[in-house]
Design an enzyme around this catalytic site. Structure first.
Site, PDB file in Angstrom:
ATOM      1  N   HIS A  71      36.482  34.479  39.703  1.00  0.00           N
ATOM      2  CA  HIS A  71      36.073  33.325  40.507  1.00  0.00           C
ATOM      3  C   HIS A  71      36.956  32.117  40.248  1.00  0.00           C
ATOM      4  O   HIS A  71      36.535  31.102  39.653  1.00  0.00           O
ATOM      5  CB  HIS A  71      34.594  33.006  40.251  1.00  0.00           C
ATOM      6  CG  HIS A  71      33.704  34.155  40.596  1.00  0.00           C
ATOM      7  ND1 HIS A  71      32.442  34.321  40.110  1.00  0.00           N
ATOM      8  CD2 HIS A  71      33.921  35.229  41.403  1.00  0.00           C
ATOM      9  CE1 HIS A  71      31.914  35.428  40.590  1.00  0.00           C
ATOM     10  NE2 HIS A  71      32.790  36.002  41.371  1.00  0.00           N
TER      11      HIS A  71
ATOM     12  N   HIS B  35      39.312  44.831  45.332  1.00  0.00           N
ATOM     13  CA  HIS B  35      38.485  43.754  44.779  1.00  0.00           C
ATOM     14  C   HIS B  35      38.901  43.268  43.379  1.00  0.00           C
ATOM     15  O   HIS B  35      39.216  42.097  43.201  1.00  0.00           O
ATOM     16  CB  HIS B  35      37.015  44.182  44.830  1.00  0.00           C
ATOM     17  CG  HIS B  35      36.084  43.099  44.415  1.00  0.00           C
ATOM     18  ND1 HIS B  35      36.006  41.894  45.093  1.00  0.00           N
ATOM     19  CD2 HIS B  35      35.213  43.002  43.381  1.00  0.00           C
ATOM     20  CE1 HIS B  35      35.113  41.120  44.500  1.00  0.00           C
ATOM     21  NE2 HIS B  35      34.630  41.764  43.451  1.00  0.00           N
TER      22      HIS B  35
ATOM     23  N   HIS C 141      36.618  39.236  33.385  1.00  0.00           N
ATOM     24  CA  HIS C 141      37.129  40.489  33.985  1.00  0.00           C
ATOM     25  C   HIS C 141      38.574  40.801  33.587  1.00  0.00           C
ATOM     26  O   HIS C 141      39.265  41.536  34.283  1.00  0.00           O
ATOM     27  CB  HIS C 141      37.013  40.459  35.514  1.00  0.00           C
ATOM     28  CG  HIS C 141      35.639  40.134  36.010  1.00  0.00           C
ATOM     29  ND1 HIS C 141      34.551  40.917  35.728  1.00  0.00           N
ATOM     30  CD2 HIS C 141      35.191  39.091  36.755  1.00  0.00           C
ATOM     31  CE1 HIS C 141      33.482  40.378  36.284  1.00  0.00           C
ATOM     32  NE2 HIS C 141      33.840  39.271  36.899  1.00  0.00           N
TER      33      HIS C 141
HETATM   34 FE   LIG Z   1      33.204  41.032  41.993  1.00  0.00          FE
END
Ligand SMILES: [Fe+2]
Length: 374
Positions: free
Chosen positions: A231, A192, A202
């Site tokens: 994203h 992920h 992130h």
């Molecule tokens: Fe996530």
């Protein structure tokens, strides 16, 4: 109790099995953007769907009918632990027309953790999908492998212990050693949280996992990596240890499925957008490993001051990708934006394997073989 549905799985390996189309998508949730992604994906007629984590975002919805925008609400030490389980059913019903006809393989993201009393985690996720863990010699549903269309897929857990002494790592070593490249020439690994993302969101969050596992994946000649979590879309050049490498892995982030959280737009290499290193880890990321670079163009710093050379293409648009293995050495990757017409691609690249130039056996094993010969 329900209508009977059926689908056809891809053959494990056969020259006749090429080309098949594998749709790869991440961070779906269920929003207007999600429905656009799934419409486009369905229009591309995939033979298999790969969902690289963050499935329903049930943990961002509350039982009083409202949503929560607090990213860490589902994590411990915060006052709110609700995760609205009917969202799993909504999502299942929405996906049924697609996944009742085409097989889907799933791996877990952070939104599936849904920690409960007594540290129970991933309960809804584990109970709603089937994983070939036993079949692939894994003792956990959270990491497993399977073969399809000349590809050995390795599904790893970014939120499960992954260090050398941990089960996941030992399983991965064994699994990689057992791959028969004459049956499955292609090796694709997915998990992920990405290692090679240049977005501020992130940024270098999964560095501990990278430190633990990158060498092993490189030594065994993994061809492609797919991640979600961030994203947006990004594709790397062949890279190893932050350095361009002709035998390195191509990392592709497709966390742009269209969930209710914001799109990632800022890049860590833009002025003032480099995050604080201390903001990167959390309880499930396995500690803190993201220190300043010691070599290369960003030596002494936490971020580059321009788009890193390993980042080949990046764009903040929702969408999905299609991997089409043409033969033993050539695979076509196309990324499709939601705002484009169905047959248009936003990024197209051929990934070419060169097994004769890049040895696929790990160095340790090769040294062992040499010792035997000597
Ligand atoms: Fe996530």
């Amino acid at each position: 109790m329900s209508t009977i549905y059926h689908f056809k799985t891809m053959p494990i390996s056969s020259p006749k099995s090429y080309p098949k189309r594998i749709a790869i998508v991440g961070d779906l949730g269920l929003t207007y953007n999600t429905t656009s992604t799934i419409n486009h994906l369905t229009g591309n007629n995939p033979d298999l769907v790969l969902l690289v984590g963050d499935v329903t975002y049930a943990n961002l919805y509350l039982t009083n009918g409202t949503g929560s925008d607090c990213y860490s609400c589902s994590f411990p030490d915060t006052p709110i632990h609700e995760t609205y389980q009917p969202r799993w059913d909504y999502w299942g019903r929405y996906m049924q027309p697609l996944v009742s006809k085409i097989p889907i393989m799933v791996l877990e993201g952070n939104h599936e953790i849904e920690e409960q009393a007594e540290n129970q985690t991933f309960a809804a996720y584990r109970s709603r999908f089937a994983f070939p863990s036993k079949e692939s010699g894994s003792s956990s549903q959270l990491y497993y492998s399977f073969n399809a269309g000349g590809i050995h897929f390795i599904m790893l857990g970014g939120y499960v212990a992954y260090n050398k002494s941990d089960d996941q790592y030992k399983w991965l070593e064994k699994d990689l050693a057992n791959v028969d490249r004459t049956v499955t020439p292609w090796l694709v690994a997915t998990w992920h949280p990405p290692w090679y993302s240049t977005y501020t969101a992130h940024y270098r969050e999964a560095e501990c996992m990278k430190v633990a596992m990158e060498e092993l994946l490189y030594e065994y000649g993994v061809d492609l990596v797919f991640n979600g979590h961030v994203h947006a879309y990004e594709r790397s050049n062949r890279v190893y240890n932050y350095t361009l490498d002709p035998c390195g892995l191509v990392h592709i982030t497709v966390g742009d499925g269209g969930n209710r959280e914001k799109m990632a737009i800022e890049h860590a290499d833009e002025p003032g957008k480099c995050p604080e290193p201390s903001s990167t880890p959390d309880k499930f990321m396995g500690g803190f490993c993201a220190y300043n670079f010691t070599s290369g163009p960003a030596a002494g710093n936490f971020c580059w001051d321009q788009q890193p050379e390993y980042s080949a293409y990046r764009e903040s648009s929702f969408g999905h990708g299609i991997l089409e293995v043409k033969n033993e050495t050539h695979a076509l990757w196309t990324w499709h934006r939601n705002q484009d017409m169905y047959n248009k691609a936003g990024d197209i690249i051929y990934v070419v394997r060169q097994p004769e130039k890049c040895p696929i056996k790990p160095k340790k094993q090769m040294m062992g073989d040499k010792a035997k010969r000597d």
